[in-house]
Design an enzyme around this catalytic site. Sequence first.
Site, mmCIF file in Angstrom:
data_model
loop_
_atom_site.group_PDB
_atom_site.id
_atom_site.type_symbol
_atom_site.label_atom_id
_atom_site.label_comp_id
_atom_site.label_asym_id
_atom_site.label_seq_id
_atom_site.Cartn_x
_atom_site.Cartn_y
_atom_site.Cartn_z
ATOM 1 N N CYS A 125 14.648 44.923 20.169
ATOM 2 C CA CYS A 125 14.207 43.796 19.336
ATOM 3 C C CYS A 125 14.676 43.929 17.892
ATOM 4 O O CYS A 125 15.239 42.996 17.315
ATOM 5 C CB CYS A 125 12.694 43.605 19.420
ATOM 6 N N HIS A 140 6.876 44.540 17.512
ATOM 7 C CA HIS A 140 7.943 43.645 17.953
ATOM 8 C C HIS A 140 8.406 42.769 16.797
ATOM 9 O O HIS A 140 7.642 42.478 15.871
ATOM 10 C CB HIS A 140 7.443 42.769 19.103
ATOM 11 N N HIS A 150 14.691 36.215 20.556
ATOM 12 C CA HIS A 150 14.372 37.642 20.462
ATOM 13 C C HIS A 150 14.868 38.380 21.688
ATOM 14 O O HIS A 150 15.230 37.777 22.700
ATOM 15 C CB HIS A 150 12.858 37.837 20.301
#
Length: 314
Positions: free
Chosen positions: A214, A267, A279
């Site tokens: 990420c 995240h 993402h």
Amino acid sequence: MTQAEATRTTWVVQVPVATVWTSSESARSIDLPGVSNPSKIKEWLDQLTYETSLALSDDNLVQSQLLYGEEVIVDNIEGEWASVVIPTQPSKKDERGYPGYVPVRQLKEIPEEEWTGNGIAVVIKNTTLLIDDKGEPMFEISYLTSLPAISEEGEFIKVITPHGIGLVPAQDISIYPSREHIPKGNGEAILKAGKTFLDLPYFWGGMSSYGYDCSGFAYNMHKANGYVIPRDATDQAASGEEIKLDEVQPGDLLFFAYENGKGNIHHVGIYYGDGQMIHSPKTGKTIEIIPLKGTIYENELCSARRYWKESEDR
């Protein structure tokens, strides 16, 4: 010039993608294609199961990755492993850059004066083929691989590589006087770069076009647009310009935390506009554009940051 200045060297990566491990004990037998030279990044990723991929994060085995020709600081060599710091990947773990371990066989020590060209050649396609000075294919190199440029040779650009003189297709690269001269794109330019990787599988620690995690995805889409941001999500959330959640614009980074947004950040995604984000989610998933509403991310959203500027048009 003193003798010391005359013999200054730099360490560079001599495989297409070098994985940065947590320790010299981290790599498993299944990881051999990824720690070899020549490395076999595709073969390695293809043979990893969901469980063995997940263990890279759950067992804290992998930290980050490096691209062909990327420079590192070598602190120490312990047998077949080098303790390194990556100056181009800012981190709170070390003020000099991101720390970790790389197999010595994947690095090469080169005199500094031999690692200087007429600007830099940066790969702008997802991958391209590196060719040797005899016209023979060497191997594929990743998006954003950066090598010292020498000259134009017809449809190719002559570059300096850890293996000597090489050629890359001119249509697959951009040339700049230096990294500082890479044009700074706006939020939409960051999204444009990101969309070319839709459906690419997530890979923990990934920093190449063979798989991003990420924060690696966020880092590299900014890097493609002339911005150097921290490597990890927690560091990314502590830098840049703080943006109110009701004022986010496309290209801003969105951060998500455990305990409905009140715990530790785990995240990061890039705001896409219209309540959506792009993402790289997690092991077993691929890069995607999703709406936040009605997802776990809606509850975990905790902050936003902006690194891009509107100062230049791409």
